[in-house]
Design an enzyme around this catalytic site. Structure first.
Site: not given
Length: 483
Positions: A217, A219, A224, A394, A396, A401
């Site tokens: 899952h 991403k 470089d 979508h 997350k 604080d």
């Protein structure tokens, strides 16, 4: 002499009994889960046994696990060296929890900014790939052949043709349409090295050495070895054509420069070496990025079914434990295990102004219903609950604080907590937390707050609101295509 039919029935009975014993005695399983599996196995012996073998445990074969361990051990020496600068004492434990999970030290001297939107993120990612001189490493759970997906495919092809080493990972299930398309072929013909991650032949997990629905899952974008992106966005248009009726899909991506890019690259390399068996140590022999002036502390951490049990939960809990005044959470899929749920409730009860933003319409009706089942408990604890109206939120994110934030691929559901390979970055930076917070405030402005009194007055037995670790409620949602 025992007849063939009798022998078959005895064998099946022995398998069923072994599964029942395993379901009862498995270490680390919640009592509710044991009871749920036992009930299913007794009521429906044949179906229950099959379901348990397929979904009862986040299993991987011994050889798969050993190979993953050996790969990670080989890569650890290439992590950036620890810095003399330490995170502030108030949030030290959150970073220490991530250090224990990743087995490398928090990095300092990082800079970053949040992309203004999904299309803007892809535009800048393409520009980074076009400027690459050495390597391009990409990993996506879902990669579509739409506008944004094609832009990245074309950029990879251009980079590969000019001699940049391009290593591309796409989940074999989440990106199956692209993998079967001309775009995948085009990248291969241009010279890119490709990996369809976690393939399962004919759905038979035991042939691949891991459970069928354990998915990659993550991403990850690393260019470089010095630029990395981390967040919730798949390689696709916000319209997300496979589920267009929930569009636009609202995501977040953060672009980092500094030593944390090497940590993200090591997470990528661990996946790549595990699945392709290519030794990436020569590619990592170059010096990691140097700390940048006026940069901040950050740590990248990869979690998954090969991590110690509840590692992702531990990270969420540790970050929430630092909250003193306020915390804002956004997550599309909410089915926490008991420790995470207890941490959320405890955070609100001790006076922290805790806000959670869910999508009003969820692409998974079942997961949406499970999320709403928690509303009474959350409201009674004092959590402010909002539902985003402007598409499927979508992103997350967890900001505490206005200084500490966790942004990445992990949802607060059982798939992310126990089953999927995830990547997240925890950072301490008031400036970057403010950028993430600005996105959160925009989402809140397009949200409806759930009536606290009305929701809190609902009565549901607590045991029904807690899908336990490896429990039957999780079985019903494991195979759902959450992104």
């Amino acid at each position: 002499m025992i007849g063939l039919n009798t022998a078959v029935w005895l064998a099946l009975a022995a398998i069923h009994l072994a599964v029942v014993v395993r379901a009862i005695l498995l270490e680390g399983r919640e009592p509710y889960a044991r009871a749920a599996w036992l009930l299913l196995l007794i009521a429906l012996p044949g179906v229950g046994t099959i379901l348990y073998l397929l979904f009862g445990e986040p299993w991987t074969s011994g050889s798969f696990h050993r190979r993953a361990r050996d790969v990670y051990e080989a890569l650890l020496p290439y992590a950036p060296q620890p810095s003399e600068n330490e995170p502030s004492v108030a949030i030290e434990n959150a970073f220490r929890t991530c250090e224990a999970a990743s087995r490398w030290s928090v990095s300092t001297g990082n800079t970053a900014h949040v992309a203004s939107g999904a299309d803007a993120a892809i535009t800048t990612i393409v520009a980074d790939i076009d400027a690459a001189t050495r390597t391009v490493h990409l990993s996506f759970y879902i990669w579509l052949g739409d506008g944004n997906g094609t832009k990245v495919v074309d950029a990879v092809c251009r980079a590969a043709r000019r001699g940049v080493v391009c290593r591309i990972v796409a989940d074999a299930m989440g990106s199956r349409a692209l993998i079967r398309s001309r775009h995948w072929t085009a990248m291969r013909e241009a010279g890119a090295r490709l990996c369809a991650s976690l393939p399962v032949p004919f759905g038979l997990g035991f042939l691949a050495g891991h459970r069928t629905d354990l998915r990659n899952h993550r991403k990850i974008i690393v260019v470089d070895g010095r630029i990395t992106w981390c967040g919730s966005q798949n390689c696709a248009d916000p319209a997300f054509l496979p589920k267009r009726k929930f569009a636009p899909w609202v995501d977040i991506l953060v672009r980092y420069e500094g030593p944390v890019a090497r940590q993200e690259e090591l997470i990528f390399a661990s996946d790549w070496m595990l699945e392709t068996r290519e030794d990436m140590r020569p590619a990592l022999a170059v010096d990691p990025p140097l700390p940048l002036q006026d940069g901040f502390a950050a740590i990248a951490v990869g979690t998954g079914p090969l991590s110690p049990h509840a590692t992702m939960t531990d990270i969420f809990v540790a970050v929430l434990a630092t909250a003193r005044e306020r915390a804002v959470i956004t997550t599309p899929y909410f089915a926490p295990d008991p420790p995470l749920l207890n941490a959320i409730v405890a955070t609100a009860r001790r006076g922290v102004q805790l806000t959670i933003v869910f999508p009003q319409r969820n692409d998974s009706r079942v997961v949406g219903a499970i999320s709403r089942a928690y509303y009474p408990l959350l409201a009674k604890a004092g959590v402010r609950i909002h539902e985003f109206r402007g598409g499927l939120l979508h992103a997350k994110t967890l900001v505490v604080d206005d200084t500490l934030a966790l942004v990445g691929s992990a949802n607060m559901d059982r798939r992310s907590l126990d089953l999927n390979f995830e990547n997240n970055i925890l950072f301490e930076s008031a400036a970057l937390a403010m950028q993430v917070g600005q996105h959160q405030r925009r989402w809140l402005a397009d949200s409806s707050e759930i009536d606290h009194g009305g929701v809190a007055a609902r009565s549901l037995p607590p045991v029904r609101r807690q899908p336990a670790d490896n429990g039957l409620p999780a079985v019903l949602t494991d195979a759902l295509p959450t992104e």
